[in-house]
Design a protein around this motif. Structure first.
Motif, PDB file in Angstrom:
ATOM      1  N   ILE A   8       0.877  -1.174   0.000  1.00 54.88           N
ATOM      2  CA  ILE A   8       0.000   0.000   0.000  1.00 54.88           C
ATOM      3  C   ILE A   8       0.912   1.220   0.000  1.00 54.88           C
ATOM      4  O   ILE A   8       1.626   1.470   0.975  1.00 54.88           O
ATOM      5  N   GLU A   9       0.930   1.926  -1.117  1.00 56.87           N
ATOM      6  CA  GLU A   9       1.894   3.027  -1.321  1.00 56.87           C
ATOM      7  C   GLU A   9       1.315   3.985  -2.336  1.00 56.87           C
ATOM      8  O   GLU A   9       0.908   3.556  -3.420  1.00 56.87           O
ATOM      9  N   ASP A  10       1.232   5.272  -2.003  1.00 54.07           N
ATOM     10  CA  ASP A  10       0.586   6.215  -2.920  1.00 54.07           C
ATOM     11  C   ASP A  10       1.530   6.843  -3.936  1.00 54.07           C
ATOM     12  O   ASP A  10       1.072   7.500  -4.867  1.00 54.07           O
ATOM     13  N   ASN A  11       2.827   6.621  -3.774  1.00 59.54           N
ATOM     14  CA  ASN A  11       3.786   7.170  -4.739  1.00 59.54           C
ATOM     15  C   ASN A  11       4.121   6.091  -5.771  1.00 59.54           C
ATOM     16  O   ASN A  11       4.668   5.044  -5.429  1.00 59.54           O
ATOM     17  N   CYS A  52       3.204  -1.171   4.194  1.00 56.99           N
ATOM     18  CA  CYS A  52       2.298  -0.024   4.152  1.00 56.99           C
ATOM     19  C   CYS A  52       3.030   1.298   4.356  1.00 56.99           C
ATOM     20  O   CYS A  52       3.708   1.500   5.368  1.00 56.99           O
ATOM     21  N   ASP A  53       2.876   2.176   3.380  1.00 58.49           N
ATOM     22  CA  ASP A  53       3.386   3.540   3.471  1.00 58.49           C
ATOM     23  C   ASP A  53       2.727   4.252   4.657  1.00 58.49           C
ATOM     24  O   ASP A  53       1.596   3.927   5.024  1.00 58.49           O
ATOM     25  N   ILE A  54       3.435   5.209   5.236  1.00 55.74           N
ATOM     26  CA  ILE A  54       2.869   5.971   6.356  1.00 55.74           C
ATOM     27  C   ILE A  54       2.124   7.208   5.852  1.00 55.74           C
ATOM     28  O   ILE A  54       0.975   7.456   6.210  1.00 55.74           O
ATOM     29  N   GLN A  55       2.776   7.997   4.999  1.00 54.63           N
ATOM     30  CA  GLN A  55       2.174   9.259   4.565  1.00 54.63           C
ATOM     31  C   GLN A  55       1.331   9.056   3.319  1.00 54.63           C
ATOM     32  O   GLN A  55       1.859   8.903   2.214  1.00 54.63           O
ATOM     33  N   MET A  56       0.011   9.028   3.524  1.00 57.93           N
ATOM     34  CA  MET A  56      -0.933   8.892   2.413  1.00 57.93           C
ATOM     35  C   MET A  56      -2.149   9.744   2.730  1.00 57.93           C
ATOM     36  O   MET A  56      -2.514   9.893   3.903  1.00 57.93           O
ATOM     37  N   PRO A  57      -2.800  10.300   1.691  1.00 57.96           N
ATOM     38  CA  PRO A  57      -4.053  11.031   1.920  1.00 57.96           C
ATOM     39  C   PRO A  57      -5.158  10.044   2.294  1.00 57.96           C
ATOM     40  O   PRO A  57      -4.983   8.842   2.165  1.00 57.96           O
ATOM     41  N   SER A 104      12.852   2.009   5.737  1.00 59.59           N
ATOM     42  CA  SER A 104      12.884   3.401   5.299  1.00 59.59           C
ATOM     43  C   SER A 104      13.153   3.460   3.800  1.00 59.59           C
ATOM     44  O   SER A 104      13.842   2.617   3.235  1.00 59.59           O
ATOM     45  N   LYS A 105      12.540   4.464   3.168  1.00 56.11           N
ATOM     46  CA  LYS A 105      12.685   4.648   1.722  1.00 56.11           C
ATOM     47  C   LYS A 105      13.881   5.544   1.432  1.00 56.11           C
ATOM     48  O   LYS A 105      14.182   6.404   2.242  1.00 56.11           O
ATOM     49  N   PRO A 106      14.559   5.410   0.313  1.00 51.96           N
ATOM     50  CA  PRO A 106      14.290   4.407  -0.732  1.00 51.96           C
ATOM     51  C   PRO A 106      14.589   2.987  -0.237  1.00 51.96           C
ATOM     52  O   PRO A 106      15.561   2.781   0.477  1.00 51.96           O
TER      53      PRO A 106
HETATM   54 MN    MN Z   1       3.161   8.450   0.629  1.00 47.86          MN
END
Ligand code: MN
Length: 130
Positions: A8-11, A52-57, A104-106
Protein backbone atom coordinates in the motif's frame (compact mmCIF):
# COMPACT_ATOMS: atom_id res chain seq x y z
CA UNK A 1 2.37 -21.51 -2.43
CA UNK A 2 4.36 -18.34 -3.02
CA UNK A 3 4.00 -15.65 -0.35
CA UNK A 4 1.64 -12.86 -1.31
CA UNK A 5 2.69 -9.35 -0.36
CA UNK A 6 0.21 -6.48 -0.34
CA UNK A 7 1.95 -3.14 -0.95
CA UNK A 8 0.00 0.00 0.00
CA UNK A 9 1.89 3.03 -1.32
CA UNK A 10 0.59 6.22 -2.92
CA UNK A 11 3.79 7.17 -4.74
CA UNK A 12 3.92 5.31 -8.05
CA UNK A 13 7.70 5.51 -8.36
CA UNK A 14 8.18 3.94 -4.94
CA UNK A 15 5.48 1.40 -5.76
CA UNK A 16 7.19 0.38 -9.00
CA UNK A 17 10.51 -0.08 -7.18
CA UNK A 18 8.99 -2.23 -4.43
CA UNK A 19 7.09 -4.36 -6.98
CA UNK A 20 10.28 -4.88 -8.98
CA UNK A 21 12.27 -5.90 -5.88
CA UNK A 22 9.57 -8.24 -4.53
CA UNK A 23 9.14 -9.95 -7.90
CA UNK A 24 12.91 -10.49 -8.05
CA UNK A 25 12.41 -12.39 -4.76
CA UNK A 26 9.66 -14.62 -6.27
CA UNK A 27 6.89 -12.97 -4.29
CA UNK A 28 3.37 -12.41 -5.59
CA UNK A 29 2.65 -8.68 -5.31
CA UNK A 30 -0.73 -7.02 -4.79
CA UNK A 31 -0.43 -3.25 -5.35
CA UNK A 32 -2.79 -0.70 -3.79
CA UNK A 33 -2.28 3.03 -4.40
CA UNK A 34 -4.24 4.26 -1.39
CA UNK A 35 -5.35 3.16 2.07
CA UNK A 36 -9.00 2.32 1.31
CA UNK A 37 -8.02 0.19 -1.72
CA UNK A 38 -5.37 -1.53 0.40
CA UNK A 39 -7.83 -2.38 3.16
CA UNK A 40 -10.32 -3.76 0.64
CA UNK A 41 -7.62 -5.96 -0.94
CA UNK A 42 -6.38 -7.13 2.47
CA UNK A 43 -9.86 -8.26 3.42
CA UNK A 44 -10.62 -9.92 0.11
CA UNK A 45 -7.27 -11.53 -0.67
CA UNK A 46 -5.68 -12.16 2.77
CA UNK A 47 -2.01 -11.47 1.93
CA UNK A 48 0.83 -13.12 3.86
CA UNK A 49 2.41 -9.75 4.71
CA UNK A 50 1.43 -6.10 4.20
CA UNK A 51 3.96 -3.36 3.43
CA UNK A 52 2.30 -0.02 4.15
CA UNK A 53 3.39 3.54 3.47
CA UNK A 54 2.87 5.97 6.36
CA UNK A 55 2.17 9.26 4.57
CA UNK A 56 -0.93 8.89 2.41
CA UNK A 57 -4.05 11.03 1.92
CA UNK A 58 -7.44 9.71 3.14
CA UNK A 59 -6.18 6.87 5.31
CA UNK A 60 -2.55 7.11 6.40
CA UNK A 61 -0.48 4.11 7.44
CA UNK A 62 -1.49 4.37 11.09
CA UNK A 63 -5.19 4.41 10.16
CA UNK A 64 -4.74 1.39 7.88
CA UNK A 65 -2.93 -0.47 10.68
CA UNK A 66 -5.64 0.37 13.20
CA UNK A 67 -8.40 -0.74 10.84
CA UNK A 68 -6.67 -4.11 10.35
CA UNK A 69 -5.91 -4.60 14.04
CA UNK A 70 -9.48 -3.75 14.94
CA UNK A 71 -10.77 -6.76 13.01
CA UNK A 72 -9.94 -10.17 14.54
CA UNK A 73 -9.90 -11.81 11.11
CA UNK A 74 -7.02 -9.64 9.92
CA UNK A 75 -5.28 -8.73 13.14
CA UNK A 76 -2.59 -11.40 12.69
CA UNK A 77 -1.29 -10.31 9.28
CA UNK A 78 2.17 -8.76 9.80
CA UNK A 79 2.25 -5.11 8.74
CA UNK A 80 5.59 -3.45 7.93
CA UNK A 81 5.78 0.36 7.82
CA UNK A 82 7.38 2.00 4.78
CA UNK A 83 8.47 5.50 5.61
CA UNK A 84 10.46 8.36 4.19
CA UNK A 85 10.85 9.76 7.69
CA UNK A 86 14.33 8.35 8.24
CA UNK A 87 14.96 9.95 11.60
CA UNK A 88 16.41 8.58 14.81
CA UNK A 89 13.72 6.87 16.81
CA UNK A 90 11.48 6.11 13.81
CA UNK A 91 11.86 2.37 14.16
CA UNK A 92 10.89 2.52 17.85
CA UNK A 93 7.97 4.83 17.05
CA UNK A 94 6.63 2.50 14.34
CA UNK A 95 7.02 -0.61 16.51
CA UNK A 96 5.36 1.20 19.43
CA UNK A 97 2.45 2.09 17.12
CA UNK A 98 1.96 -1.63 16.49
CA UNK A 99 3.79 -2.22 13.21
CA UNK A 100 5.66 -5.52 13.00
CA UNK A 101 8.61 -4.04 11.15
CA UNK A 102 9.97 -0.91 9.56
CA UNK A 103 11.69 -0.07 6.27
CA UNK A 104 12.88 3.40 5.30
CA UNK A 105 12.68 4.65 1.72
CA UNK A 106 14.29 4.41 -0.73
CA UNK A 107 13.83 0.69 -0.19
CA UNK A 108 17.04 -1.32 -0.22
CA UNK A 109 16.93 -4.88 -1.64
CA UNK A 110 18.93 -6.47 1.18
CA UNK A 111 16.89 -4.79 3.91
CA UNK A 112 13.67 -5.79 2.16
CA UNK A 113 14.83 -9.41 1.84
CA UNK A 114 15.79 -9.50 5.51
CA UNK A 115 12.47 -7.99 6.62
CA UNK A 116 10.39 -10.38 4.48
CA UNK A 117 12.42 -13.36 5.71
CA UNK A 118 11.95 -12.24 9.32
CA UNK A 119 8.19 -11.86 8.91
CA UNK A 120 7.79 -15.21 7.10
CA UNK A 121 9.81 -16.92 9.86
CA UNK A 122 7.64 -15.41 12.56
CA UNK A 123 4.48 -16.52 10.73
CA UNK A 124 5.91 -20.05 10.32
CA UNK A 125 6.82 -20.29 14.01
CA UNK A 126 3.43 -19.01 15.11
CA UNK A 127 4.98 -16.08 16.94
CA UNK A 128 2.52 -13.55 15.55
CA UNK A 129 0.07 -13.48 18.47
CA UNK A 130 -2.19 -10.55 19.19
MN1 MN B 1 3.16 8.45 0.63
Amino acid sequence: MLPTILVIEDNEINMDLVIFLLRSMDMVVLPALNGPAGLAMAKKLRPSIILCDIQMPELDGFAVLNALRGNAKFANIPVVALTALAMDGDRERMLAAGFDGYLSKPIDLEELQLEIRTQLASIASGLTYR
